[in-house]
Design a protein around this motif. Structure first.
Motif, PDB file in Angstrom:
ATOM      1  N   GLN A 408       0.835  -1.212   0.000  1.00 16.29           N
ATOM      2  CA  GLN A 408       0.000   0.000   0.000  1.00 16.29           C
ATOM      3  C   GLN A 408       0.868   1.261   0.000  1.00 16.29           C
ATOM      4  OE1 GLN A 408      -2.766  -0.269   3.291  1.00 16.29           O
ATOM      5  NE2 GLN A 408      -3.304  -2.388   2.806  1.00 16.29           N
ATOM      6  N   LEU A 409       0.220   2.417  -0.168  1.00 20.82           N
ATOM      7  CA  LEU A 409       0.944   3.695  -0.163  1.00 20.82           C
ATOM      8  C   LEU A 409       1.443   4.017   1.249  1.00 20.82           C
ATOM      9  CD1 LEU A 409      -1.421   5.766  -2.478  1.00 20.82           C
ATOM     10  CD2 LEU A 409       0.875   4.972  -3.045  1.00 20.82           C
ATOM     11  N   GLU A 411       2.165   5.510   4.779  1.00 21.63           N
ATOM     12  CA  GLU A 411       1.411   6.261   5.786  1.00 21.63           C
ATOM     13  C   GLU A 411       2.123   6.126   7.124  1.00 21.63           C
ATOM     14  OE1 GLU A 411      -2.708   5.925   8.236  1.00 21.63           O
ATOM     15  OE2 GLU A 411      -2.858   5.468   6.095  1.00 21.63           O
ATOM     16  N   VAL A 495       2.104  11.111   4.613  1.00 17.87           N
ATOM     17  CA  VAL A 495       1.630  10.157   3.611  1.00 17.87           C
ATOM     18  C   VAL A 495       2.263  10.434   2.251  1.00 17.87           C
ATOM     19  CG1 VAL A 495      -0.596   9.788   4.759  1.00 17.87           C
ATOM     20  CG2 VAL A 495      -0.392  11.588   3.046  1.00 17.87           C
ATOM     21  N   SER A 496       2.128   9.457   1.360  1.00 17.63           N
ATOM     22  CA  SER A 496       2.615   9.598  -0.011  1.00 17.63           C
ATOM     23  C   SER A 496       1.816  10.689  -0.722  1.00 17.63           C
ATOM     24  CB  SER A 496       2.454   8.267  -0.744  1.00 17.63           C
ATOM     25  OG  SER A 496       2.600   8.446  -2.124  1.00 17.63           O
ATOM     26  N   LYS A 498       0.819  10.661  -3.583  1.00 21.86           N
ATOM     27  CA  LYS A 498      -0.163  10.011  -4.472  1.00 21.86           C
ATOM     28  C   LYS A 498      -1.479   9.723  -3.744  1.00 21.86           C
ATOM     29  CE  LYS A 498       3.500   7.605  -6.997  1.00 21.86           C
ATOM     30  NZ  LYS A 498       4.122   6.288  -7.242  1.00 21.86           N
ATOM     31  N   MET A 499      -1.433   9.691  -2.428  1.00 23.59           N
ATOM     32  CA  MET A 499      -2.638   9.388  -1.649  1.00 23.59           C
ATOM     33  C   MET A 499      -3.527  10.623  -1.569  1.00 23.59           C
ATOM     34  SD  MET A 499      -2.923   8.072   2.295  1.00 23.59           S
ATOM     35  CE  MET A 499      -2.027   6.560   2.133  1.00 23.59           C
ATOM     36  N   ASN A 500      -4.844  10.377  -1.542  1.00 24.84           N
ATOM     37  CA  ASN A 500      -5.778  11.482  -1.346  1.00 24.84           C
ATOM     38  C   ASN A 500      -6.381  11.330   0.051  1.00 24.84           C
ATOM     39  OD1 ASN A 500      -7.470  13.633  -1.679  1.00 24.84           O
ATOM     40  ND2 ASN A 500      -8.929  12.553  -2.985  1.00 24.84           N
ATOM     41  N   PRO A 501      -5.688  11.822   1.086  1.00 21.38           N
ATOM     42  CA  PRO A 501      -6.139  11.551   2.454  1.00 21.38           C
ATOM     43  C   PRO A 501      -7.466  12.222   2.776  1.00 21.38           C
ATOM     44  CG  PRO A 501      -4.293  13.089   2.455  1.00 21.38           C
ATOM     45  CD  PRO A 501      -4.503  12.674   1.037  1.00 21.38           C
ATOM     46  N   ARG A 568      -9.261   6.833   9.536  1.00 22.16           N
ATOM     47  CA  ARG A 568      -9.490   5.711   8.614  1.00 22.16           C
ATOM     48  C   ARG A 568     -10.807   5.044   8.954  1.00 22.16           C
ATOM     49  NH1 ARG A 568      -4.206   4.780   9.690  1.00 22.16           N
ATOM     50  NH2 ARG A 568      -4.802   3.342  11.349  1.00 22.16           N
ATOM     51  N   HIS A 602      -6.647  17.766  -4.488  1.00 23.00           N
ATOM     52  CA  HIS A 602      -5.618  17.549  -3.460  1.00 23.00           C
ATOM     53  C   HIS A 602      -4.316  18.266  -3.777  1.00 23.00           C
ATOM     54  CE1 HIS A 602      -3.463  15.649  -0.293  1.00 23.00           C
ATOM     55  NE2 HIS A 602      -2.577  15.123  -1.132  1.00 23.00           N
TER      56      HIS A 602
END
Length: 609
Positions: A408-409, A411, A495-496, A498-501, A568, A602
């Motif tokens: 996973q990305l 975190e 976080v990465s 690329k992630m859309n938190p 989460r 984002h």
């Protein structure tokens, strides 16, 4: 003739009961024959039992996955067979994240056949060669006799721990949260385990663990501290006793136990809860003083660990201060509490090394088993049993789950923030998912405005020694160079890009109200703990209900009162306010309307620092 017949009739009674008891004599002789018959049958039954032994004992059948392997024997394998066995061992080590347990003398279906002494010696020799080939060591945990066979030869089964020799800092790391009432001996026990020296009875062993002057003066822990205990590939303890540094302990250990020393006093309960929710401990160790028994925050800490589903084992300390009867009374008190309907645990008192091995294996397999140790940090009584237990204790997650998290990305949860001279800003925490490397570019947030800021990871340290790559589930500190410390706070995530938190000011949670003095209703304010997030929240509404009472369930909408947080879905939640307590999980996230556009775009959130 008559006299003869009379004497013949009477004679059976003469020998035993005297004259005049002929009829009774007949009855007695019948009884005695019955007794003799019963005794004869018993003797025959015993003989038959000796010939027909009890049916052979079984283990559960061997599982395809996992780190436990059954082998009937490993005597003089061909080269091809040896290569196959070594590959199989490699797979089992991978499944156990560097540890495997071999049961020698056991068939694949779990039948305990046992081996003669010569075959067992040859099998252990082959297993040692296999371990050397894959870069591991073996430790004989225990041998047991199997005595149901008919040929009278003593046969044994052996349980062997195979552990990888550490390479490139890839040691197995287990985190153990240390709970218990104030003055129960938590810090002293950790000091004895990690320093390798017994206590003097006045708290000398705990001095190295304290972080603040007031802790040394009062002898009470108020902050969270971390201590490490290592085990090498042969199962030997590696600690500070030989003047090692933390880096040397890491280098020579195949397995690390990181103890999270939490506060026992009720005044510091929020710190203890933060330690349990944020640092994701694999296990919890509840320390109970033998002379005071279950007192103060003991029940509360036990309840917290169970609410968060952290497997717990118990250590009864200070047995040198009281009589055996007092220790037994404390153990019985613990057993009663553990067996209550709210706990439904199966207590298992550990009194010898064999119990410690069994407890470690069953504890990891079944959530209801609760091992209980009775020991002294002053005399050292039964301290070795706890070390045996910790040495064998397997990880809860297998390699497959670990691999899935690593895919996973990235975190990283921010739990601690420091300023270090010549290094700059440093953050400590746990990598929840993905892989983090030196020089990696991440984003950190959310800020008070709900934004994420760019940053670059400088260097990484695990257990106070340099590390190039951080993998999911590992705790570490990351150097962020000249990044402004004032922009960071506990509860943030890195976080990465690329992630859309998903950030939110409001969220819904399915909860159970564990205790409330009156009623829980709209407008109530509570402190919410979700992972590393700790913030006061207001109850906006209760779906389908006006109010909640102790023991009732509901879906509740909470609103953070200060700033948005990253949560989460499905994350465990714990809330408290005074005596009010409740648990649950995050069911739905409601992004703040003012930040809705920012969440969808984002890239516009990321601002160059």
């Amino acid at each position: 003739m008559v006299d003869l017949s009379q004497s013949a009739a009477v004679s059976p009674g003469h020998g035993r009961h005297g004259p005049g008891s002929g009829n009774n004599g007949k009855k007695t002789s019948k009884k005695s024959r019955t007794r003799r018959g019963k005794r004869g049958r018993r003797r025959r039954n015993k003989k038959n039992n000796r010939n027909n032994k009890t049916p052979p004992p079984y283990f559960p059948p061997e599982a395809e996955e996992g780190n436990i392997e059954y082998k009937l024997k490993l005597v003089n394998p061909t080269q091809y067979r040896f290569e196959h066995l070594a590959t199989q061992l490699k797979w089992r080590l991978q499944e156990g994240r560097g540890e495997a347990v071999y049961q020698i003398g056991v068939e694949d279906n779990g039948l305990l056949v046992g081996l003669t002494e010569a075959d067992m010696k040859a099998s252990l020799k082959t297993l040692k060669r296999m371990a050397e080939k894959v870069g591991a060591d073996i430790t004989l945990l225990r041998e047991r006799e199997v005595d149901y066979d008919l040929d009278r030869n003593t046969r044994k089964i052996a349980e062997v721990l195979v552990r990888k020799v550490p390479d490139d800092q890839q040691f197995l790391d287990l985190r153990v949260a240390v709970l218990g009432n104030v003055d129960s001996g938590k810090s002293t026990l950790l000091g004895v385990l990690t320093q390798g020296e017994l206590d003097n009875g006045r708290g000398r062993a705990r001095l190295n663990l304290f972080r603040h002057l007031h802790e040394i003066q009062t002898g009470r822990t108020s902050s969270i501290s971390f201590e490490i205990l290592g085990f090498n590939s042969k199962g030997e303890v590696v600690n500070y006793s030989e003047s090692r540094t933390a880096e040397e302990i890491c280098e020579s250990s195949s397995k690390m136990i990181t103890f999270i020393d939490l506060a026992g006093h009720h005044k510091y309960l929020k710190t203890t809860i933060f330690g349990l929710t944020s640092y994701c401990p694999d296990f919890a160790m509840l320390v109970v003083s033998a002379n005071t028994g279950i007192a103060g925050t003991t029940r509360e800490h036990l309840g917290l660990a169970m609410a968060l589903k952290v497997p717990i084992f118990i250590v009864v300390s200070k047995v040198d201060l009281c009589s055996r009867g007092t220790v037994d009374r404390t153990v019985r008190q613990l057993e009663r509490v553990l067996k209550q309907p709210g706990c439904n645990k199966v207590p298992m008192v550990v009194s010898n090394p064999d119990d410690a091995v069994t407890a470690a294996q069953q504890f990891a397999q079944s959530a209801c088993i609760t091992p209980i140790f009775t020991l002294s940090s002053v005399s050292g009584e039964s301290l070795d049993l706890l070390k045996v237990f910790l040495n064998i204790l397997p990880p809860l997650s297998n390699s497959k789950e670990q691999e899935e998290l690593m895919q996973q990305l990235t975190e990283f949860q921010v739990d601690e923030i420091y300023s270090v001279p010549d290094v700059g800003t440093v953050v400590g925490g746990t990598l929840y998912s993905g892989v983090c490397r030196e020089g990696e570019r991440l984003v950190v947030g959310p800020t008070d405005e709900g934004r994420f800021l760019r940053l670059k990871v400088g260097s990484i340290q695990r257990n106070r020694s340099a590390c190039r790559v951080l993998r999911a589930g590992q705790a570490a500190t990351l150097a962020l160079g000249n990044f402004d410390r004032s922009l960071l706070r506990k509860g943030m995530v890195m976080v990465s890009p690329k992630m859309n938190p998903t950030i939110c000011c409001q969220f819904e949670a399915a909860i159970v109200l564990l205790f409330h003095a009156k009623t829980f209703r709209r407008g109530s304010q509570v402190t919410v703990h979700v992972g590393n997030v700790r913030q006061t929240a207001t109850v906006e509404c209760l779906h389908g209900k006006e109010e909640l009472r102790t023991g009732e369930r509901a879906v509740v909408r909470f609103r953070f009162i200060k700033h948005p947080e990253y949560l989460r879905l499905g994350a465990k939640l714990l809330f408290r306010e005074g005596v009010t307590k409740g648990i649950g999980h995050v069911a739905r996230l409601l992004p703040p309307s003012q930040n809705h556009d920012q969440n969808q775009n984002h890239d516009q959130n990321l601002q160059e620092h």
